[in-house]
Design a protein around this motif. Structure first.
Motif, PDB file in Angstrom:
ATOM      1  N   LEU A 189       0.841  -1.198   0.000  1.00 41.40           N
ATOM      2  CA  LEU A 189       0.000   0.000   0.000  1.00 41.40           C
ATOM      3  C   LEU A 189       0.874   1.246   0.000  1.00 41.40           C
ATOM      4  CD1 LEU A 189      -1.399  -1.913   2.722  1.00 41.40           C
ATOM      5  CD2 LEU A 189      -3.274  -0.741   1.592  1.00 41.40           C
ATOM      6  N   ASP A 190       0.587   2.145  -0.944  1.00 41.01           N
ATOM      7  CA  ASP A 190       1.359   3.383  -1.033  1.00 41.01           C
ATOM      8  C   ASP A 190       0.519   4.534  -0.479  1.00 41.01           C
ATOM      9  OD1 ASP A 190       3.102   5.404  -1.627  1.00 41.01           O
ATOM     10  OD2 ASP A 190       3.530   4.691  -3.659  1.00 41.01           O
ATOM     11  N   GLU A 191       0.813   4.949   0.720  1.00 44.49           N
ATOM     12  CA  GLU A 191       0.058   6.033   1.376  1.00 44.49           C
ATOM     13  C   GLU A 191      -1.449   5.895   1.186  1.00 44.49           C
ATOM     14  OE1 GLU A 191       1.601  10.008   1.434  1.00 44.49           O
ATOM     15  OE2 GLU A 191       3.120   9.388  -0.010  1.00 44.49           O
ATOM     16  N   PRO A 192      -2.018   4.801   1.607  1.00 46.43           N
ATOM     17  CA  PRO A 192      -3.435   4.566   1.332  1.00 46.43           C
ATOM     18  C   PRO A 192      -4.354   5.524   2.070  1.00 46.43           C
ATOM     19  CG  PRO A 192      -2.626   2.959   2.898  1.00 46.43           C
ATOM     20  CD  PRO A 192      -1.433   3.727   2.414  1.00 46.43           C
ATOM     21  N   ALA A 193      -3.847   6.177   3.107  1.00 45.44           N
ATOM     22  CA  ALA A 193      -4.731   7.012   3.920  1.00 45.44           C
ATOM     23  C   ALA A 193      -4.494   8.500   3.707  1.00 45.44           C
ATOM     24  CB  ALA A 193      -4.554   6.661   5.395  1.00 45.44           C
ATOM     25  N   SER A 194      -3.662   8.854   2.726  1.00 43.47           N
ATOM     26  CA  SER A 194      -3.294  10.273   2.626  1.00 43.47           C
ATOM     27  C   SER A 194      -4.484  11.153   2.238  1.00 43.47           C
ATOM     28  CB  SER A 194      -2.134  10.467   1.653  1.00 43.47           C
ATOM     29  OG  SER A 194      -2.490  10.011   0.380  1.00 43.47           O
ATOM     30  N   ALA A 195      -5.499  10.575   1.593  1.00 38.03           N
ATOM     31  CA  ALA A 195      -6.649  11.396   1.192  1.00 38.03           C
ATOM     32  C   ALA A 195      -7.864  11.181   2.103  1.00 38.03           C
ATOM     33  CB  ALA A 195      -7.030  11.077  -0.252  1.00 38.03           C
ATOM     34  N   LEU A 196      -7.641  10.549   3.241  1.00 37.70           N
ATOM     35  CA  LEU A 196      -8.791  10.211   4.093  1.00 37.70           C
ATOM     36  C   LEU A 196      -8.915  11.143   5.297  1.00 37.70           C
ATOM     37  CD1 LEU A 196      -8.544   6.307   4.196  1.00 37.70           C
ATOM     38  CD2 LEU A 196      -9.652   7.776   2.520  1.00 37.70           C
ATOM     39  N   ASP A 197     -10.149  11.315   5.764  1.00 39.72           N
ATOM     40  CA  ASP A 197     -10.366  12.080   6.984  1.00 39.72           C
ATOM     41  C   ASP A 197      -9.935  11.222   8.179  1.00 39.72           C
ATOM     42  OD1 ASP A 197     -12.750  10.606   8.202  1.00 39.72           O
ATOM     43  OD2 ASP A 197     -13.423  10.988   6.156  1.00 39.72           O
ATOM     44  N   PRO A 198      -9.777  11.848   9.349  1.00 41.81           N
ATOM     45  CA  PRO A 198      -9.241  11.099  10.505  1.00 41.81           C
ATOM     46  C   PRO A 198     -10.061   9.873  10.884  1.00 41.81           C
ATOM     47  CG  PRO A 198      -9.227  13.445  10.966  1.00 41.81           C
ATOM     48  CD  PRO A 198      -9.942  13.266   9.658  1.00 41.81           C
ATOM     49  N   ILE A 199     -11.368   9.936  10.748  1.00 41.99           N
ATOM     50  CA  ILE A 199     -12.188   8.787  11.155  1.00 41.99           C
ATOM     51  C   ILE A 199     -11.978   7.619  10.195  1.00 41.99           C
ATOM     52  CG2 ILE A 199     -14.563   7.942  11.463  1.00 41.99           C
ATOM     53  CD1 ILE A 199     -15.206  10.769  12.563  1.00 41.99           C
ATOM     54  N   SER A 200     -12.004   7.912   8.884  1.00 42.23           N
ATOM     55  CA  SER A 200     -11.758   6.848   7.905  1.00 42.23           C
ATOM     56  C   SER A 200     -10.339   6.307   8.046  1.00 42.23           C
ATOM     57  CB  SER A 200     -11.937   7.361   6.486  1.00 42.23           C
ATOM     58  OG  SER A 200     -13.160   7.999   6.336  1.00 42.23           O
ATOM     59  N   THR A 201      -9.386   7.208   8.300  1.00 37.75           N
ATOM     60  CA  THR A 201      -7.998   6.780   8.477  1.00 37.75           C
ATOM     61  C   THR A 201      -7.903   5.782   9.611  1.00 37.75           C
ATOM     62  OG1 THR A 201      -7.161   8.890   7.702  1.00 37.75           O
ATOM     63  CG2 THR A 201      -5.651   7.583   9.048  1.00 37.75           C
ATOM     64  N   ASN A 202      -8.581   6.126  10.682  1.00 36.91           N
ATOM     65  CA  ASN A 202      -8.602   5.257  11.848  1.00 36.91           C
ATOM     66  C   ASN A 202      -9.172   3.877  11.512  1.00 36.91           C
ATOM     67  OD1 ASN A 202      -8.310   4.566  14.454  1.00 36.91           O
ATOM     68  ND2 ASN A 202     -10.072   5.711  15.220  1.00 36.91           N
ATOM     69  N   THR A 203     -10.267   3.880  10.759  1.00 36.81           N
ATOM     70  CA  THR A 203     -10.899   2.601  10.401  1.00 36.81           C
ATOM     71  C   THR A 203      -9.987   1.789   9.494  1.00 36.81           C
ATOM     72  OG1 THR A 203     -12.895   3.908  10.344  1.00 36.81           O
ATOM     73  CG2 THR A 203     -13.095   1.623   9.663  1.00 36.81           C
ATOM     74  N   VAL A 204      -9.351   2.462   8.539  1.00 37.54           N
ATOM     75  CA  VAL A 204      -8.448   1.747   7.637  1.00 37.54           C
ATOM     76  C   VAL A 204      -7.255   1.181   8.423  1.00 37.54           C
ATOM     77  CG1 VAL A 204      -6.817   2.047   5.728  1.00 37.54           C
ATOM     78  CG2 VAL A 204      -9.135   2.935   5.532  1.00 37.54           C
ATOM     79  N   GLU A 205      -6.745   1.947   9.373  1.00 34.68           N
ATOM     80  CA  GLU A 205      -5.640   1.449  10.199  1.00 34.68           C
ATOM     81  C   GLU A 205      -6.057   0.208  10.973  1.00 34.68           C
ATOM     82  OE1 GLU A 205      -4.037   4.458  12.739  1.00 34.68           O
ATOM     83  OE2 GLU A 205      -3.323   5.681  11.066  1.00 34.68           O
ATOM     84  N   GLU A 206      -7.257   0.271  11.542  1.00 38.88           N
ATOM     85  CA  GLU A 206      -7.746  -0.899  12.289  1.00 38.88           C
ATOM     86  C   GLU A 206      -7.892  -2.100  11.366  1.00 38.88           C
ATOM     87  OE1 GLU A 206     -11.322   0.392  14.177  1.00 38.88           O
ATOM     88  OE2 GLU A 206     -10.248   1.620  15.648  1.00 38.88           O
ATOM     89  N   THR A 207      -8.371  -1.825  10.163  1.00 41.25           N
ATOM     90  CA  THR A 207      -8.495  -2.892   9.164  1.00 41.25           C
ATOM     91  C   THR A 207      -7.139  -3.523   8.876  1.00 41.25           C
ATOM     92  OG1 THR A 207     -10.416  -1.927   8.128  1.00 41.25           O
ATOM     93  CG2 THR A 207      -9.085  -3.348   6.753  1.00 41.25           C
ATOM     94  N   LEU A 208      -6.123  -2.686   8.659  1.00 40.81           N
ATOM     95  CA  LEU A 208      -4.798  -3.226   8.327  1.00 40.81           C
ATOM     96  C   LEU A 208      -4.266  -4.081   9.470  1.00 40.81           C
ATOM     97  CD1 LEU A 208      -3.138  -0.167   6.546  1.00 40.81           C
ATOM     98  CD2 LEU A 208      -4.180  -2.181   5.509  1.00 40.81           C
ATOM     99  N   ILE A 209      -4.484  -3.621  10.687  1.00 44.23           N
ATOM    100  CA  ILE A 209      -4.008  -4.399  11.838  1.00 44.23           C
ATOM    101  C   ILE A 209      -4.708  -5.761  11.873  1.00 44.23           C
ATOM    102  CG2 ILE A 209      -4.015  -4.502  14.376  1.00 44.23           C
ATOM    103  CD1 ILE A 209      -3.539  -1.406  14.277  1.00 44.23           C
TER     104      ILE A 209
END
Ligand SMILES: Nc1ncnc2c1ncn2[C@@H]1O[C@H](COP(=O)(O)OP(=O)(O)OP(=O)(O)O)[C@@H](O)[C@H]1O
Ligand SMILES: [Mg+2]
Length: 269
Positions: A189-209
């Motif tokens: 993944l190349d900066e998958p969260a750079s265009a996301l708001d903090p809530i979505s970023t958080n969810t994507v991070e949890e997903t990756l974990i």
């Protein structure tokens, strides 16, 4: 994925996935025409772990990441030398069926690149190409992966709508869902969260974990907090070199190299 034979010539005796190291490079060099963009990068990625690639803009993170599933092949005048070892096979070789290899080593790019198709078809396209016709199974994959990518609630009533009508951040989450739908062994993944708001970023991070129970993940990020939160290992890139590699907590507390210390302390704390 049962079929681990990635070669055109059907070499059968590939290593089983018992090794700790899922993917590695040995003296990887990348040249864009005359420009020598990556110098002798030798790194190892541990199975079921998240490795973050960090470093300043232009340091070669995307160049390196793209090499891992041969995406640099698509760029004219680009030459990649050195070994990329996957299951005992050097995949940086003409013997390898690149398309087959990418079923095992999937990628989410820095810029979202959905197909000009519906949301549903974006996720199911590759599965259908592989002969999956079971509508119930496909529906289930769409729902599960969209939930994992934190997009389900926003699109569940408009799965037939064009993916191009989504916002940039939503498109990126769709691309994550599309990548996981194929159940690759390794997810880049190349900066998958750079265009996301903090809530979505958080969810994507949890997903990756959560996903690292199934996948080995390599992620480029500019966000040091994010690297610290989600990654087990960190590689620091500087001027086209992979300069330092360590457990994330060590990289952030006692980096060995001055350039890494400067970068990490400037972006963290
Ligand atoms: N297609 C290309 N053709 C020529 N040079 C390129 C190409 N892609 C990247 N480069 C050069 O290679 C170097 C590394 O670029 P790369 O995109 O890998 O950096 P990066 O660490 O991902 O940066 P960023 O954090 O800004 O995304 C840069 O000097 C860049 O200009
Ligand atoms: Mg980049």
């Amino acid at each position: 994925m049962a079929d681990y034979d990635l070669t055109k010539t059907h070499i059968k005796h590939l290593d089983e996935p018992k090794h700790e190291i899922a993917l590695s490079t040995e003296k990887l060099n990348v040249y864009y025409g005359e420009k020598h963009a990556m110098h002798d990068a030798s790194l190892q990625f541990e199975r079921y772990r998240i490795t973050a690639l960090i470093g300043a803009s232009g340091s070669g993170k995307s160049t390196y990441l793209r090499s891992l599933n041969r995406m640099n092949d698509n760029i004219a005048n680009t030459r990649v030398t050195g070994k990329i070892m996957y299951r005992g096979l050097n995949i940086n070789s003409d013997e390898v069926d690149v398309y087959k290899m990418r079923e095992h080593i999937g990628m989410v790019f820095q810029r979202p690149n959905p197909f000009a198709k519906s949301i549903y078809d974006n996720i199911t396209f590759a599965l259908k190409q592989h002969g999956q016709k079971d509508k119930k199974y496909l529906d289930e994959v769409v729902e599960t992966t969209l939930k994992q990518a934190a997009l389900w609630d926003q699109v569940k009533d408009s799965l037939g709508k064009s993916a191009l009508a989504l916002s940039g951040g939503q498109q990126q989450r769709l691309c994550i869902a599309r990548a996981i739908a194929m159940k690759p062994d390794i997810l880049l993944l190349d900066e998958p969260a750079s265009a996301l708001d903090p809530i979505s970023t958080n969810t994507v991070e949890e997903t990756l974990i959560r996903l690292k129970e199934e996948f080995t993940i390599v992620i480029v990020t500019h966000n040091m907090q994010q690297a610290a939160r989600i990654s087990d290992y960190t590689a620091f890139f500087h001027s086209g070199h992979a300069l330092e590699f360590d457990e994330t907590r060590k990289m952030f507390t006692r980096p060995k190299i001055k350039a890494a210390e400067d970068y990490v302390s400037g972006h963290f704390g």
